[in-house]
Design a protein around this motif. Structure first.
Motif, PDB file in Angstrom:
ATOM      1  N   TYR A 180       0.835  -1.200   0.000  1.00  0.00           N
ATOM      2  CA  TYR A 180       0.000   0.000   0.000  1.00  0.00           C
ATOM      3  C   TYR A 180       0.871   1.253   0.000  1.00  0.00           C
ATOM      4  O   TYR A 180       1.873   1.334   0.717  1.00  0.00           O
ATOM      5  N   VAL A 181       0.479   2.211  -0.808  1.00  0.00           N
ATOM      6  CA  VAL A 181       1.180   3.495  -0.880  1.00  0.00           C
ATOM      7  C   VAL A 181       0.156   4.591  -0.604  1.00  0.00           C
ATOM      8  O   VAL A 181      -0.906   4.648  -1.227  1.00  0.00           O
ATOM      9  N   SER A 182       0.449   5.460   0.318  1.00  0.00           N
ATOM     10  CA  SER A 182      -0.464   6.528   0.690  1.00  0.00           C
ATOM     11  C   SER A 182      -0.653   7.486  -0.485  1.00  0.00           C
ATOM     12  O   SER A 182       0.309   7.837  -1.177  1.00  0.00           O
ATOM     13  N   PRO A 183      -1.874   7.942  -0.707  1.00  0.00           N
ATOM     14  CA  PRO A 183      -2.092   8.922  -1.785  1.00  0.00           C
ATOM     15  C   PRO A 183      -1.444  10.270  -1.511  1.00  0.00           C
ATOM     16  O   PRO A 183      -1.323  11.086  -2.406  1.00  0.00           O
ATOM     17  N   PHE A 184      -1.037  10.507  -0.267  1.00  0.00           N
ATOM     18  CA  PHE A 184      -0.388  11.766   0.080  1.00  0.00           C
ATOM     19  C   PHE A 184       1.138  11.631   0.162  1.00  0.00           C
ATOM     20  O   PHE A 184       1.818  12.543   0.637  1.00  0.00           O
ATOM     21  N   ALA A 185       1.671  10.491  -0.275  1.00  0.00           N
ATOM     22  CA  ALA A 185       3.098  10.211  -0.052  1.00  0.00           C
ATOM     23  C   ALA A 185       4.008  11.141  -0.847  1.00  0.00           C
ATOM     24  O   ALA A 185       5.064  11.534  -0.371  1.00  0.00           O
TER      25      ALA A 185
END
Length: 943
Positions: A34-39
């Motif tokens: 999972y990769v945060s949309p705010f990363a």
């Protein structure tokens, strides 16, 4: 980090671990990818997307996109990518245009954004949205009204609050519970924001009181909280509030919790005012707390039980109802309830172990609890409440438990075992053996250090444990990986090993460290061997042969210590040869195995320095700072060094002895702060430096209030024949400069003790600066010192100046400014200096010049009397006698004091203070010095 008895740190640690375990349990492969949309947000990109706020069509048709952009802006703000003033203003104006949308989710995001950005934006920009928020506050949608109230409370000032006060008061009594609760919360926040807003909120008492009648639990809770905030500084009003609410059947459990806390606080305030628990308010408060134990909510019942257990000087019979409730709670299936209950029981067991002992059977069932915090608290509580007959059984249960827990939990158990050994000294062999077993188990440095510290402190407190403990420690250092612990134990062996029945058996353990260990441990072992040889002449020959093997050691420190020890011991053996007794000699004919009175080895290795290394360093520094000292022909000796006072360290008194600092020398000292020499200001003035070396300097004494136009403090510098008064003057008036500033004093002694010899003026004190001026008093050598009061007055020339440039303008005139009276007491001539061994020093001085007195002091508490006696005499408390033990059973408190009177005359005092119900505190004091006049002078300081 070791857990305290209260369990606070332990709770946090266990909570973090449990959350981590749960996270690992539910982790999946998708979670790992999972990769945060705010990363990977970039501020420029987000600001570009924020332009959608200015498009009315996009705002109406795509509110979800606007919500996403706001979320991204908030993420940037909270991760350190702060918007500059221009960017925040532009974005803020854009967000205000989103009020045209009727989308509920977007409106809530707008409220959130305004709250978060209110502090970083220009206040003038924030005011613009108040009209929109006020409009929402008066609309028909409850969601908008509630949120608008919360946001307004964040951004309005006192002036704006006055304009919307009518709407907020209406909202407090609104039929919508959501709106009413929001208005009450806003009132609580506004009350804390500033004093002007608080004065406005105080006018909402009637509406807030009406809100307490609400049937909604949350509204009732918030209303009671705001009512208390408004009345908290009026104890009578709070008492009425608690009495009225206590008679009503409040529906909200949280409101009942608040009521319990307010009741307990009132009882505490009664006790603080000197009233006993028999007062009407205390009685009614306790009755309410007892009735709250019957509440149907677990939350209220626990809070009432905790409040009863925390009451000051509570009697065991008053604790019984609360302990019975807590006994039921520790069997609860809810871990939070079990933890809270056993945490409270653990605190009660510190003062009233017998009351908690009836819960022992239930506590034993919690030893194996899945929550390690609960298990550890159960063990520590059992160790305080268990009887002597149950010690062996408890240790068996603990041994299984300790093998499965982390070091931080073990440390708490070890401290409780230490306290148990002090409670039951006859069990010292079993307990010391139990602790030593864990010394040989796997464990970190903190855990091993705690065990060693506990064993050492038990040796000090229970001398019967000495031989057993020393043997266990000797076995531990055979395989100890921690240098600090090895050196500490070797030092202890050198200090106490000779007192045992067979001291020679420890030499093998010490010498093994010389052969097998690193340089630091080898040096400590050589020192311990030298102490053994100095104390026991019968072992000198064998120890000397061992020390000679270290003369070729590769470490400089070890080699130097060995060389010194060999040289001194050789000289001592030649001067006082040891003659072994005949094999058939009678026991009474065998001389004591002790060094002679003039033995050089005993003097060098056993006699302590006359001062600590810290004091020695400061004394040498004070000697160097004295003008002309380095050019003097005087031989520098310990006696010729200046007297320096000991640093006063404030001790934090723990209710739980097991959590207190263990007096073992193993604690890590905080880095010492550099100390400025207060006499440096005197030495900087040539006329004053010529008077000689300053004996001591007092703490600054305030002669004005800190808010006045001229702030003046005074430091009293005591010299052998003079007293220099250093007046520190601060000018706080921006349009004035003070020239030729002096302080004139007039004593109440009619110049019998002090003569005013001269003044040193401060030339100029501009606005905002602080400068010193001095007044010199000459002390009459034949006059008997006594407390003298001086009337002080500030004299100066006022020069009018331009506040902006500081240039002179206008006339000058003379001005006088009265100051508070200044007292020079006998205690000002006493330096607070400690002695290493008070008992030995007391016997050395002798009673030839002893003065005995008895006084009746008007104090209600021993603590206050002890502090007052220390202040009267100006001496240093020794051996920790400045702190009165909380549970002394009504026994008199012994106070040991030491100091040095001006002229270098050492003074010792022993005081016995006992509490008398009729006469206050009875003080019996004995003062010793080498000069009877000084002893009398010090004894007469008691007022």
């Amino acid at each position: 980090m070791a857990m305290t008895e209260s369990g606070e740190n332990l709770n946090v640690q266990s909570l973090i671990k449990e959350v981590q375990v749960l996270a690992d349990k539910f982790k999946t492969e998708d979670d790992e990818n999972y990769v945060s949309p705010f990363a990977h947000l970039e501020k420029a990109t987000v600001l570009q997307e924020a332009r959608i706020f200015h498009d009315p069509t996009a705002v109406r048709e795509n509110p979800r996109q606007c919500c996403t952009v706001i979320a991204q802006l908030l993420h940037l703000q909270n991760t350190g990518q702060i918007l500059n003033s221009n960017e925040s203003t532009e974005v803020f104006f854009g967000v205000t245009k989103l009020f045209m949308s009727d989308d509920a989710s977007l409106r809530r995001m707008v409220y959130l954004f305004i709250k978060e950005m209110a502090e970083s934006c220009n206040p003038d920009d924030v005011i613009i949205v108040t009209s929109s928020l006020t409009k929402d506050m008066t609309c028909d949608v409850d969601l908008y009204r509630a949120n608008a109230l919360r946001v307004l409370a964040k951004i309005v000032d006192a002036a704006m609050l006055g304009a919307i006060e009518r709407y907020v008061k209406q909202a407090i009594v609104d039929s919508s519970n959501q709106v009413s609760s929001a208005a009450l919360i806003s009132g609580a926040q506004l009350f804390l924001s500033n004093q002007e807003s608080a004065n406005i909120v105080k006018r909402w008492v009637s509406e807030t009181k009406e809100a307490t009648d609400s049937q909604n639990e949350m509204v009732q809770y918030h209303a009671l909280g705001l009512m208390y905030q408004i009345k908290q500084h009026d104890r009578l009003a709070v008492s009425k509030l608690v009495s009225q609410m206590g008679q009503r059947n409040l529906k909200s459990p949280l409101a009942n919790v608040l009521l319990v806390r307010y009741t307990a606080r009132l009882i505490f305030d009664e006790y603080a005012d000197g009233k006993d628990r028999g007062s009407n308010l205390s009685k009614s408060g306790y009755q309410y707390l007892e009735s709250a134990l019957q509440h149907k909510s677990e939350l209220v019942v626990y809070e009432a039980a905790r409040a009863i257990c925390s009451l000051p000087e509570v009697e065991p019979q008053d604790l019984s109802p609360a302990v019975s409730v807590l006994q039921l709670f520790i069997s609860s299936p809810k871990p939070a309830v079990r933890f809270a209950s056993i945490k409270t029981l653990a605190k009660v067991s510190n003062e009233h172990p017998r009351v908690v002992s009836k819960c022992n059977e239930d506590l034993e069932a919690l030893i194996g609890d899945a929550n390690r915090s609960i298990g550890t608290l159960a063990i520590t509580t059992l160790l305080k409440t268990g009887s002597e007959n149950n010690v062996d059984r408890l240790l068996k249960q603990i041994s299984v438990f300790l093998a499965d827990i982390a070091d931080e939990y073990k440390i708490t158990v070890v401290k409780s075992l230490q306290r148990l050994c002090l409670t039951y000294p006859s069990k010292h062999r079993v307990l010391i053996g139990f602790l030593s077993n864990f010394l040989r188990e796997e464990g970190g440095f903190e855990f091993k250090k705690c065990i060693v510290a506990s064993i050492i402190s038990l040796i000090r407190a229970v001398p019967e444990t000495t031989e057993t403990s020393l043997m266990h420690l000797c076995e531990f250092i055979e395989d100890c990986e921690f240098t600090m612990l090895s050196t500490q134990i070797l030092h202890l062996l050198g200090e106490l090993g000779y007192t045992t029945s067979a001291p020679a058996r420890y030499i093998r353990f010490i010498y093994n460290r010389v052969i097998l260990e690193n340089a630091a441990v080898r040096a400590a072992a050589v020192e311990a061997l030298a102490k053994f040889a100095a104390r026991l002449p019968s072992l000198r020959a064998s120890i000397l042969s061992l020390l000679q093997r270290s003369l070729a050691d590769e470490d400089d420190e070890t080699r130097d210590r060995a060389a010194l020890a060999v040289a001194v011991l050789t000289k001592a053996m030649a001067q006082n040869p040891y003659i072994p007794p005949a094999p058939d000699a009678e026991p009474e004919d065998i001389p004591t195995d002790a060094p002679a009175s003039n033995d050089p080895a005993a003097f060098l290795f056993l006699e302590p320095l006359p001062m600590s290394f810290d004091r020695l360093e400061r004394s040498i520094q004070a000697y160097v700072d004295t003008p002309q000292a380095m050019k003097s022909d005087e031989t520098l000796t310990l006696d010729s060094l200046p007297i320096v006072e000991d640093t006063v360290v404030k001790l934090e008194v723990h209710n739980d002895d097991s959590d207190g600092a263990i007096a073992n020398g193993l604690g890590e000292a905080a880095p010492a702060k550099p100390r400025a020499d207060p006499a440096a200001a005197v030495y900087a003035v040539p006329e004053l430096a010529a008077l000689g070396r300053v004996f001591r300097s007092s703490q600054p004494v305030e002669l004005t209030e800190s808010e006045t136009e001229y702030v003046v403090t005074c430091i009293k510098h005591v010299l052998p024949e003079h007293v220099v008064l250093q007046f520190t003057v601060q000018n706080t008036i921006d349009d004035q400069r003070l020239d030729n500033v002096t302080v004139t004093v007039e004593g109440s002694d009619n110049n019998e003790i002090f003569d005013i010899e001269g003044e040193v003026a401060a030339e100029s004190i501009p606005y905002g600066t602080t400068t010193n001026c001095f007044t010199v008093l000459a002390r009459q050598p034949d006059a008997v010192l006594s407390s003298t009061t001086f009337a002080a007055e500030l004299h100066f020339t006022v020069v009018q100046v331009d506040p902006a440039t500081g240039e002179e303008e206008g006339d000058t005139f003379q001005e006088e400014y009265p100051l508070e009276d200044l007292e020079i007491a006998t205690s000002d001539f006493m330096a607070k200096v400690s002695v290493g061994d008070f008992r030995r020093s007391w016997e050395t001085v002798g009673n030839a010049h002893e003065v005995l007195e008895k006084f009746a002091l008007q104090f209600k508490k021993l603590d206050d009397a002890v502090s007052a006696v220390i202040g009267y005499l100006g001496m240093n408390a020794c051996d920790g006698t400045a702190v009165v033990k909380t549970n002394n059973g009504g026994k008199p408190h012994m106070l040991h004091l030491s100091g040095v009177f001006v002229g270098g005359r050492a003074v010792l005092a022993r005081a016995q203070l006992s509490l008398d119900p009729n006469a206050g505190v009875i003080l019996k004091i004995a003062v010793r010095s080498e000069d009877e006049s000084v002893s009398r002078l010090v004894a007469d300081c008691i007022q």
